[in-house]
Design a protein around this motif. Structure first.
Motif, PDB file in Angstrom:
ATOM      1  N   PRO A   1      33.482  28.328  19.040  1.00 31.52           N
ATOM      2  CA  PRO A   1      34.550  27.505  19.598  1.00 31.52           C
ATOM      3  C   PRO A   1      35.904  28.096  19.197  1.00 31.52           C
ATOM      4  N   VAL A   2      36.851  28.110  20.120  1.00 31.06           N
ATOM      5  CA  VAL A   2      38.192  28.617  19.844  1.00 31.06           C
ATOM      6  C   VAL A   2      39.164  27.448  19.836  1.00 31.06           C
ATOM      7  N   ILE A   3      39.901  27.340  18.760  1.00 33.54           N
ATOM      8  CA  ILE A   3      40.911  26.309  18.600  1.00 33.54           C
ATOM      9  C   ILE A   3      42.272  26.982  18.707  1.00 33.54           C
ATOM     10  N   LEU A   4      43.149  26.423  19.502  1.00 31.87           N
ATOM     11  CA  LEU A   4      44.508  26.945  19.609  1.00 31.87           C
ATOM     12  C   LEU A   4      45.403  26.160  18.654  1.00 31.87           C
TER      13      LEU A   4
ATOM     14  N   SER B   1      38.377  33.750  23.933  1.00 39.41           N
ATOM     15  CA  SER B   1      36.938  33.649  23.665  1.00 39.41           C
ATOM     16  C   SER B   1      36.254  35.004  23.682  1.00 39.41           C
TER      17      SER B   1
ATOM     18  N   GLU C   1      43.065  25.711  28.922  1.00 36.89           N
ATOM     19  CA  GLU C   1      41.680  26.193  28.919  1.00 36.89           C
ATOM     20  C   GLU C   1      41.599  27.665  29.316  1.00 36.89           C
TER      21      GLU C   1
ATOM     22  N   TYR D   1      46.899  21.315  16.765  1.00 36.81           N
ATOM     23  CA  TYR D   1      45.675  22.001  17.149  1.00 36.81           C
ATOM     24  C   TYR D   1      45.177  21.461  18.485  1.00 36.81           C
ATOM     25  N   HIS D   2      44.516  22.341  19.241  1.00 36.53           N
ATOM     26  CA  HIS D   2      43.936  21.936  20.524  1.00 36.53           C
ATOM     27  C   HIS D   2      42.571  22.589  20.649  1.00 36.53           C
ATOM     28  N   GLY D   3      41.575  21.773  20.916  1.00 35.43           N
ATOM     29  CA  GLY D   3      40.218  22.294  21.064  1.00 35.43           C
ATOM     30  C   GLY D   3      39.201  21.217  20.802  1.00 35.43           C
ATOM     31  N   ARG D   4      38.066  21.639  20.327  1.00 30.78           N
ATOM     32  CA  ARG D   4      36.961  20.717  20.077  1.00 30.78           C
ATOM     33  C   ARG D   4      37.393  19.622  19.099  1.00 30.78           C
TER      34      ARG D   4
ATOM     35  N   ARG E   1      42.496  29.579  26.213  1.00 28.87           N
ATOM     36  CA  ARG E   1      41.369  29.534  25.281  1.00 28.87           C
ATOM     37  C   ARG E   1      40.261  30.494  25.735  1.00 28.87           C
TER      38      ARG E   1
ATOM     39  N   VAL F   1      39.246  19.876  15.413  1.00 29.23           N
ATOM     40  CA  VAL F   1      40.670  19.530  15.342  1.00 29.23           C
ATOM     41  C   VAL F   1      40.903  18.458  14.280  1.00 29.23           C
TER      42      VAL F   1
END
Length: 87
Positions: free
Chosen positions: A47-50, A40, A33, A61-64, A36, A68
């Motif tokens: 929203p930021v996806i890693l 931001s 987090e 993918y990691h995030g919302r 992320r 994802v």
């Protein structure tokens, strides 16, 4: 600092994807987090996806969750990747 990422608008949602090393996604969730949140500032109000790729090129993918799930069904070659330069 330079990093690869993309901004995508899909189904009325604009979001960013940032490529990170696989070790980033292996950290404790609070550390993920922080990463992320750091990105931001380059993608405000999105929203930021890693995203990390494993040795075989398979993306993780990691995030919302809804984003994802959407990305899991997309060929990463279709994503409009760009190299960002941040100060």
């Amino acid at each position: 600092m330079r990093f690869d990422g993309a901004v995508i608008k899909e189904q009325g949602i604009t979001f960013a994807i940032v490529v990170v090393k696989p070790t980033v996604l292996q950290q404790h969730s609070s550390e993920i987090e922080k990463v992320r949140a750091g990105f931001s500032r380059y993608f405000p109000r999105m929203p930021v996806i890693l995203m990390a790729q494993k040795a075989r090129g398979i993306p993780t993918y990691h995030g919302r969750t809804d984003i994802v799930k959407f990305l899991a069904n997309i060929d990463p070659r279709r994503i409009p990747w760009k190299t960002y330069t941040a100060s």
